[in-house]
Design an enzyme around this catalytic site. Structure first.
Site, PDB file in Angstrom:
ATOM      1  N   HIS A 190      21.441  47.445  68.386  1.00  0.00           N
ATOM      2  CA  HIS A 190      20.409  46.396  69.295  1.00  0.00           C
ATOM      3  C   HIS A 190      19.860  45.050  67.550  1.00  0.00           C
ATOM      4  CE1 HIS A 190      17.902  49.830  70.590  1.00  0.00           C
ATOM      5  NE2 HIS A 190      18.915  49.614  71.336  1.00  0.00           N
ATOM      6  N   CYS A 239      28.036  23.228  65.311  1.00  0.00           N
ATOM      7  CA  CYS A 239      27.453  22.387  66.170  1.00  0.00           C
ATOM      8  C   CYS A 239      26.441  21.832  66.855  1.00  0.00           C
ATOM      9  CB  CYS A 239      28.472  23.355  67.303  1.00  0.00           C
ATOM     10  SG  CYS A 239      26.837  24.441  68.140  1.00  0.00           S
ATOM     11  N   VAL A 278      16.271  46.721  63.229  1.00  0.00           N
ATOM     12  CA  VAL A 278      16.830  45.250  63.680  1.00  0.00           C
ATOM     13  C   VAL A 278      16.760  44.974  62.090  1.00  0.00           C
ATOM     14  CG1 VAL A 278      17.794  45.420  65.473  1.00  0.00           C
ATOM     15  CG2 VAL A 278      14.994  44.630  64.659  1.00  0.00           C
ATOM     16  N   CYS A 332      24.790  31.482  66.926  1.00  0.00           N
ATOM     17  CA  CYS A 332      24.497  29.917  67.925  1.00  0.00           C
ATOM     18  C   CYS A 332      24.448  30.627  69.342  1.00  0.00           C
ATOM     19  CB  CYS A 332      25.479  28.830  67.183  1.00  0.00           C
ATOM     20  SG  CYS A 332      25.377  27.435  68.321  1.00  0.00           S
TER      21      CYS A 332
HETATM   22 ZN   LIG Z   1      27.269  26.323  66.939  1.00  0.00          ZN
END
Ligand SMILES: [Zn+2]
Length: 255
Positions: free
Chosen positions: A122, A158, A106, A130
């Site tokens: 992975h 968001c 990773v 998010c």
């Molecule tokens: Zn978001």
């Protein structure tokens, strides 16, 4: 001739006569870049880090705990540079010998070395995702926000919590890289497993798929793997040193 040099010569002969070369890499290719193998005993990381920190349920319960650890560990990861093992694979892709890399890592070091066709089974710690709207963001930017006191870092779209886009315990593997990896393995005529114990499922089913479809296999790993008996070439040398010798032989052939 030393064993290492003989192996490197055979390696070069095999890759040059292959027409569908695929590489699968595990933690062992990155240890020489200073990234510890989480699974090897004594690496210190598991002793230091409670496993629940990198489990999905642990993260959901208290994401700031993960980022507290990351303040120490992320800079070490970011300072890591590709080594000759990563460089060799990038060069083989550049020469159109290698069709793609399947990786269990990773760390993003294959991309740093210049590889384009990288399938991360992975996920990647270089990205944050998010948990509410699934948008991907740069982990570097997320970590800057953690450094300036926003822990956990929040989505700029968001306001949801950002999670590293790597597979945590209790999470499924991302589907697209897996499907592409199965396809690559099925079509391979030479499959090289580098720095992987080939013990972790389902990644260890990929060399099996390759072999069942007629591929030869090369294993480069410093400890035994379940595929050693089927390997046409088995290399126990340090991956970086071995790769450097392979590069020398390849360059000499080209000049
Ligand atoms: Zn978001």
């Amino acid at each position: 001739m030393s064993n290492l040099k003989e192996n490197a010569k055979q390696f070069v002969d095999m890759i040059l006569s292959s027409s569908n070369l695929v590489a699968m890499t595990g933690a062992g290719i990155s240890t020489e870049s200073g990234i510890p193998d989480y699974r090897s005993p004594g690496s210190g990381l598991w002793e230091k880090m409670d496993q629940s920190v990198v489990s999905l349920s642990g993260f959901i319960e208290k994401p700031s705990r993960y980022y507290d650890y990351s303040l120490e560990l992320y800079p070490i990861r970011r300072a890591a540079k590709p080594n000759p093992g990563h460089d060799l694979l990038a060069e083989l892709e550049n020469r159109e010998i290698l069709k793609g890399i399947i990786t269990q890592n990773v760390d993003g070091l294959h991309q740093d070395a210049g590889s384009g066709e990288v399938h991360e089974l992975h996920g990647s710690l270089r990205q944050a995702v998010c948990m509410d709207c699934s948008v991907l963001q740069s982990m570097d930017e997320a970590m800057e926000r953690v450094l300036s006191g926003q822990n956990p870092p929040l989505c700029q779209e968001c306001g949801g919590v950002l999670k590293p886009n790597a597979v945590f315990f209790g999470e499924a593997l991302p589907v697209r890289p897996w499907e592409r990896s199965v396809e690559l393995s099925r079509n391979a005529d030479l499959f090289i497993a580098i720095g992987s114990s080939l013990l972790v499922s389902p990644a260890n089913t990929l060399p099996d798929i390759a072999i069942r479809n007629g591929s030869k296999i090369i294993v480069l790993n410093n400890t035994p793997t379940p595929f050693d008996g089927e390997a046409e070439l088995l290399v126990r040398d340090q991956i970086g040193e071995f790769s450097s010798v392979v590069m020398e032989i390849l360059s000499a052939k080209n000049s």
